[in-house]
Write a protein that holds these residues in place. Structure first.
Motif, PDB file in Angstrom:
ATOM      1  N   LEU A 151       0.836  -1.206   0.000  1.00 44.67           N
ATOM      2  CA  LEU A 151       0.000   0.000   0.000  1.00 44.67           C
ATOM      3  C   LEU A 151       0.872   1.258   0.000  1.00 44.67           C
ATOM      4  CD1 LEU A 151      -2.852  -1.004   2.471  1.00 44.67           C
ATOM      5  CD2 LEU A 151      -3.104  -0.474   0.041  1.00 44.67           C
ATOM      6  N   ALA A 152       1.921   1.236   0.803  1.00 44.21           N
ATOM      7  CA  ALA A 152       2.846   2.376   0.835  1.00 44.21           C
ATOM      8  C   ALA A 152       3.526   2.543  -0.518  1.00 44.21           C
ATOM      9  CB  ALA A 152       3.886   2.178   1.937  1.00 44.21           C
ATOM     10  N   ARG A 153       3.933   1.427  -1.110  1.00 41.10           N
ATOM     11  CA  ARG A 153       4.588   1.477  -2.426  1.00 41.10           C
ATOM     12  C   ARG A 153       3.634   2.047  -3.480  1.00 41.10           C
ATOM     13  NH1 ARG A 153       5.822  -3.147  -6.558  1.00 41.10           N
ATOM     14  NH2 ARG A 153       7.619  -2.309  -7.657  1.00 41.10           N
ATOM     15  N   ALA A 154       2.388   1.625  -3.427  1.00 34.33           N
ATOM     16  CA  ALA A 154       1.396   2.129  -4.381  1.00 34.33           C
ATOM     17  C   ALA A 154       1.204   3.638  -4.215  1.00 34.33           C
ATOM     18  CB  ALA A 154       0.071   1.399  -4.200  1.00 34.33           C
ATOM     19  N   GLN A 155       1.135   4.093  -2.976  1.00 32.83           N
ATOM     20  CA  GLN A 155       0.958   5.521  -2.713  1.00 32.83           C
ATOM     21  C   GLN A 155       2.149   6.323  -3.224  1.00 32.83           C
ATOM     22  OE1 GLN A 155      -1.656   7.309  -1.400  1.00 32.83           O
ATOM     23  NE2 GLN A 155      -0.423   9.058  -1.998  1.00 32.83           N
ATOM     24  N   ILE A 156       3.341   5.842  -2.931  1.00 31.95           N
ATOM     25  CA  ILE A 156       4.552   6.541  -3.378  1.00 31.95           C
ATOM     26  C   ILE A 156       4.612   6.562  -4.902  1.00 31.95           C
ATOM     27  CG2 ILE A 156       7.078   6.379  -3.469  1.00 31.95           C
ATOM     28  CD1 ILE A 156       6.900   5.297  -0.538  1.00 31.95           C
ATOM     29  N   ALA A 157       4.335   5.428  -5.517  1.00 38.09           N
ATOM     30  CA  ALA A 157       4.388   5.339  -6.976  1.00 38.09           C
ATOM     31  C   ALA A 157       3.357   6.257  -7.625  1.00 38.09           C
ATOM     32  CB  ALA A 157       4.178   3.896  -7.422  1.00 38.09           C
ATOM     33  N   ALA A 158       2.156   6.268  -7.087  1.00 39.15           N
ATOM     34  CA  ALA A 158       1.112   7.133  -7.652  1.00 39.15           C
ATOM     35  C   ALA A 158       1.500   8.605  -7.515  1.00 39.15           C
ATOM     36  CB  ALA A 158      -0.221   6.863  -6.970  1.00 39.15           C
ATOM     37  N   SER A 159       2.048   8.961  -6.375  1.00 40.34           N
ATOM     38  CA  SER A 159       2.469  10.350  -6.147  1.00 40.34           C
ATOM     39  C   SER A 159       3.634  10.754  -7.042  1.00 40.34           C
ATOM     40  CB  SER A 159       2.868  10.549  -4.687  1.00 40.34           C
ATOM     41  OG  SER A 159       1.765  10.340  -3.848  1.00 40.34           O
TER      42      SER A 159
END
Length: 112
Positions: free
Chosen positions: A39-47
């Motif tokens: 979830l953290a990786r997805a958030q960072i990647a999206a940002s």
């Protein structure tokens, strides 16, 4: 230093790709803790405007795989990445999954 903290430091240093890589490695190494890490990786990647990485990360979290909000997010991310076929495949998979769910009624199982 804990992995999530390391990732946060990397993001702060404008090294989002390194943070994504670190979190991806952590998710592979510790699958039992991968939900939060992905979830953290997805958030960072999206940002960081890496929609394909974000979609891939969300797709790896089996617990939330076919929730409507997750499906919609993955589809939107794949479309943003230009992967329209991938977006359609995710949507088709979600629809098919919903159609083959079994429901127990009055002592027997039937397909919806």
């Amino acid at each position: 230093m804990p992995t999530l903290l390391q990732a946060a430091v990397l993001v702060r240093e404008n090294k989002a790709a390194k943070a994504e890589e670190l979190l991806g490695q952590c998710a592979e190494k510790f699958p039992e803790k991968s939900k939060l890490v992905l979830l953290a990786r997805a958030q960072i990647a999206a940002s960081a405007s890496h929609p394909q990485v974000a979609a891939e990360s969300l797709s790896q979290i089996t617990d939330i795989q076919h929730f409507p909000a997750t499906v919609a997010t993955i589809v939107a991310l794949k479309e943003r990445a230009g992967d329209n076929d991938g977006a359609a495949a995710v949507l088709d998979s979600a629809i098919n999954c919903g159609m083959v769910k079994k429901k127990r009624l009055h002592g027997y199982t039937r397909r919806l």
